[in-house]
Design a protein around this motif. Structure first.
Motif, PDB file in Angstrom:
ATOM      1  N   ASP A  34     -15.131  74.115  20.742  1.00 30.80           N
ATOM      2  CA  ASP A  34     -16.389  73.463  20.400  1.00 30.80           C
ATOM      3  C   ASP A  34     -17.199  73.249  21.660  1.00 30.80           C
ATOM      4  OD1 ASP A  34     -18.437  72.050  19.083  1.00 30.80           O
ATOM      5  OD2 ASP A  34     -17.509  70.136  19.619  1.00 30.80           O
ATOM      6  N   THR A  40     -16.559  63.540  20.233  1.00 32.35           N
ATOM      7  CA  THR A  40     -15.164  63.898  19.959  1.00 32.35           C
ATOM      8  C   THR A  40     -14.261  62.673  20.027  1.00 32.35           C
ATOM      9  OG1 THR A  40     -14.508  64.330  22.253  1.00 32.35           O
ATOM     10  CG2 THR A  40     -15.609  66.122  21.070  1.00 32.35           C
ATOM     11  N   ASP A  97     -11.293  71.437  20.770  1.00 30.23           N
ATOM     12  CA  ASP A  97     -12.591  70.786  20.574  1.00 30.23           C
ATOM     13  C   ASP A  97     -12.578  69.317  20.976  1.00 30.23           C
ATOM     14  OD1 ASP A  97     -11.100  69.655  18.546  1.00 30.23           O
ATOM     15  OD2 ASP A  97     -12.189  70.622  16.903  1.00 30.23           O
ATOM     16  N   VAL A 106     -12.600  66.938  16.761  1.00 30.51           N
ATOM     17  CA  VAL A 106     -13.773  66.826  15.883  1.00 30.51           C
ATOM     18  C   VAL A 106     -13.243  66.690  14.456  1.00 30.51           C
ATOM     19  CG1 VAL A 106     -15.882  67.929  15.059  1.00 30.51           C
ATOM     20  CG2 VAL A 106     -15.180  68.222  17.452  1.00 30.51           C
TER      21      VAL A 106
END
Length: 679
Positions: A600, A636, A670, A673
């Motif tokens: 991400d 996040t 990521d 997320v």
């Protein structure tokens, strides 16, 4: 600390001799110098010898590559020498002759240098000298070539006794400047470094001239009809078509990296009538067959034979080669011999196409091929003036399965996790792809850096260490032929491909009503279609190699998470994500694992974000472009920014061997997320 003058002279001489392949092969031979040093304990004078240590190369030798020994202790070993049946014990005794701290491990040839009564000694493996050494009447030819200036020494395995033999020859022949060692090479000496080098070059160049003047013009016989070399383009195409099958032949016992050579020397040899007879005799010089094995595998079909017929014949020849090699081992192995190391060929000769050589890494494979070229030159010289007559098979076995060689193998560092693996990474010229290529190379893989930007690809390949570690290919992943050409280049560079990373991509961020059909088609052509085409070509190669493999897709959390103004990119990432599942299900029976990584917001170092995607996404989220990475991090769970190196870590985790039973997996990178959690 100032370098001893004898060491300076020795290194300069070594570099000059080692720079010319006519003088010696890579890592072949050694040179020494004797002189007076200082005893670190008493402060008094002590007679020393500096000699190239085990495993070094003359052309690149440094002071650290020299073993330094006390001459009084080394020469005292003659008084305790137990005889030729126990001469290997003397190698351990060399350690007790060492002077000071550090230095290289003494080689098996140390006695040759220390026992010969000369201040400077060279032991080299020139093709011209070995040609005389491996001729059926080598002793007679040596006398004709040099008179009494160079003396013949019958074959003896390298070691302490050979050192005694050469020392005795020099003492009995004060007029001699060197000797030809039967089945092996040459040794020359001198009172000064300059004189020693001049004597070495005299032996080499005189032998060259003798072979040229006395030799018959076509020592390998007439051209075999139908075995002439293909034209260069057809030759490389055929080589690439055969490469996966040949790698399977060379890797039945353990995976190997390959090297391809279609030089004139190789092609001429393979086009001649005598090549089957000569190849079957094998190489002779110990340095040669330690790297090339006792003999090569030779394809006995013309280069125009149908590919299917050639592949089938290779399978038959491979089975016969393995059976013959095992019989060779069993004929000569003693109860205390090292275990058989593998029965696959290191050299495969394909008439009209070229030579494929194999090893634990690219350099080893390339050097094995170079040594077989040396062997061809030796055969040519010997056949030109006599008959090629290598040392007998039992002596070859004694060297190939020498306990001292086995001990050297045991001392080698443990291979890196991706050693012998050949990776092709698309979009590797920048950002995530560059980080992946670097990580795979650091872990031991050979890497094909594939990118649309040729300059960037070349720059990354150079960063990774150049042609023995990485090569660059230019490829547009929307073009089938360009993808096929990229794989052909990979096959010719390293012999195969068994780890592919689908990373190439672009990002078009627009609302639905502003997204054109052209935007949609371009986004899908590069990532969905491009990944499909690359994976299809990878599967063709991997199934032919029969070594399994890995295909990794760099997908995205956007393949799961639905964000605004992202229809083209998000849809194509979802397509890639499902390709992972589909191909994992289809290719598993071939041992090919297919997995994905879902990053991400990799902003820093990303070519995609630098190309306009960053500005577009920043506008969508209402933040400054330079703070986009921080913005992504704050949304996040871990509040950490994702960098290209983190994606590379995931690729290595999937391919480094610990997850050997994992396929069809997507690994999120990521920082957490929740909306992109896989369900």
């Amino acid at each position: 600390m100032e370098q001893h003058s004898a060491v300076r002279d020795l290194l300069e001489r070594s570099h000059r001799l080692g720079a010319d392949p006519r003088n010696t092969n890579y890592a072949g031979g050694n040179a020494s110098a004797k002189g007076t040093g200082t005893d670190p304990v008493t402060g008094g004078d002590v007679e020393l010898m500096w000699v190239k240590g085990s495993g070094g190369d003359l052309g690149t030798l440094t002071g650290a590559g020299l073993a330094v020994l006390r001459l009084d202790r080394l020469r005292a070993l003659t008084g305790v020498y137990p005889g030729v049946d126990r001469e290997d014990e003397m190698v351990a005794a060399f350690d007790y002759c060492l002077h000071g701290k550090g230095g290289a491990a003494p080689s098996i040839d140390t006695a040759m240098h220390g026992l010969v009564d000369a201040a400077h000694v060279d032991h080299l493996h020139p093709d011209s000298g070995i040609a005389l050494a491996c001729a059926a009447d080598g002793e007679k030819l040596t006398a004709e070539c040099f008179g009494d200036k160079v003396v013949w020494v019958p074959w003896r395995r390298p070691g302490f006794q050979l050192g005694l033999d050469i020392a005795a020859v020099k003492e009995a022949n004060p007029q001699a400047v060197g000797c030809v060692l039967g089945g092996h090479g040459i040794t020359a000496w001198g009172a000064t470094s300059e004189e020693c080098e001049a004597n070495s070059l005299y032996v080499i160049r005189t032998a060259e001239a003798f072979l040229a003047e006395r030799g018959r013009p076509e020592p390998f016989g007439p051209i075999l009809p139908g075995y002439e070399p293909l034209d260069p383009a057809a030759r490389r195409e055929r080589a690439a078509a055969l490469a996966p099958y040949l790698r399977a032949v060379a890797s039945a016992d353990r995976p190997q990296v390959g090297h391809f050579d279609d030089s004139d020397t190789v092609l001429d040899f393979l086009s001649r009538a005598e090549h089957p007879r000569l190849a079957a005799l094998g190489t002779s010089c110990p340095d040669h067959f330690l790297r090339t094995k006792v003999r090569p595998l030779v394809l006995d079909l013309p280069p125009t034979a149908p590919l299917e017929e050639t592949v089938a014949r290779l399978a038959e020849l491979h089975a016969a080669y393995r059976e013959e090699y095992r019989a060779y081992y069993e004929r000569h192995a003693a109860p205390d011999s090292p275990a058989m190391r593998g029965a696959d060929p290191a050299i495969v000769l394909v008439p009209g196409v070229g030579m494929f050589s194999y090893g634990k890494d690219k350099q080893t494979a390339r050097v094995a091929g170079e040594f077989y070229v040396n062997a061809i030159n030796v055969m040519r010289g010997a056949e030109a003036v006599s008959t090629y007559a290598p040392i007998e098979e039992r002596e070859k076995f004694r060297i190939e399965y020498w306990e001292l060689e086995e001990a050297k193998l045991r001392r080698m560092p443990k291979p890196k996790p991706l050693a012998t693996r050949i990776a092709l990474v698309t979009g590797a010229g920048s950002g995530i792809g560059r980080a992946i290529a670097r990580r795979l190379a650091d872990e031991g893989a050979c890497v094909v850096v594939a990118d649309l930007d040729a300059q960037r690809a070349a720059s990354v390949a150079e960063e990774l260490g150049g042609p023995d570690r990485a090569v660059a290919v230019t490829v547009d992943v929307t073009e089938e032929e360009q993808i096929a050409a990229a794989f052909r280049e990979a096959l010719l560079a390293f012999g195969g491909v068994d780890l592919v990373v689908n990373n190439a991509g672009i990002s078009i961020s627009k609302p639905l009503l502003e997204t054109t059909a052209g935007d949609w088609d371009l986004q899908h052509a590069i990532m969905a279609r491009g990944s499909f085409l690359v994976s299809r070509e990878a599967a063709r190669v991997m199934t032919a190699q029969r070594l399994g493999g890995d295909i990794v897709y760099i997908a995205s959390k956007n393949g799961v998470f639905a964000g605004p103004n992202n229809i083209a990119y998000g849809a194509t990432k979802a397509d890639q994500a499902h390709q992972v599942r589909l191909l994992a299900a289809e290719l598993g029976e071939h041992g090919i694992r297919v997995n994905g990584v879902n990053p991400d917001g990799v902003v820093r170092g990303s070519g995609i974000f630098a190309g306009g995607w960053g500005a577009q996404r920043a506008a969508v989220y209402g933040v400054e472009e330079e703070k986009l990475g921080e913005f992504y991090a704050q949304r996040t769970l871990l509040k950490r920014e994702v960098l290209p190196e983190h994606v590379a870590n995931a690729v290595f985790a999937l391919t480094g061997g610990e997850l050997s039973h994992t396929t069809g997996l997507h690994v999120p990178v990521d920082a957490g997320v929740p909306a992109a959690f896989l369900r």
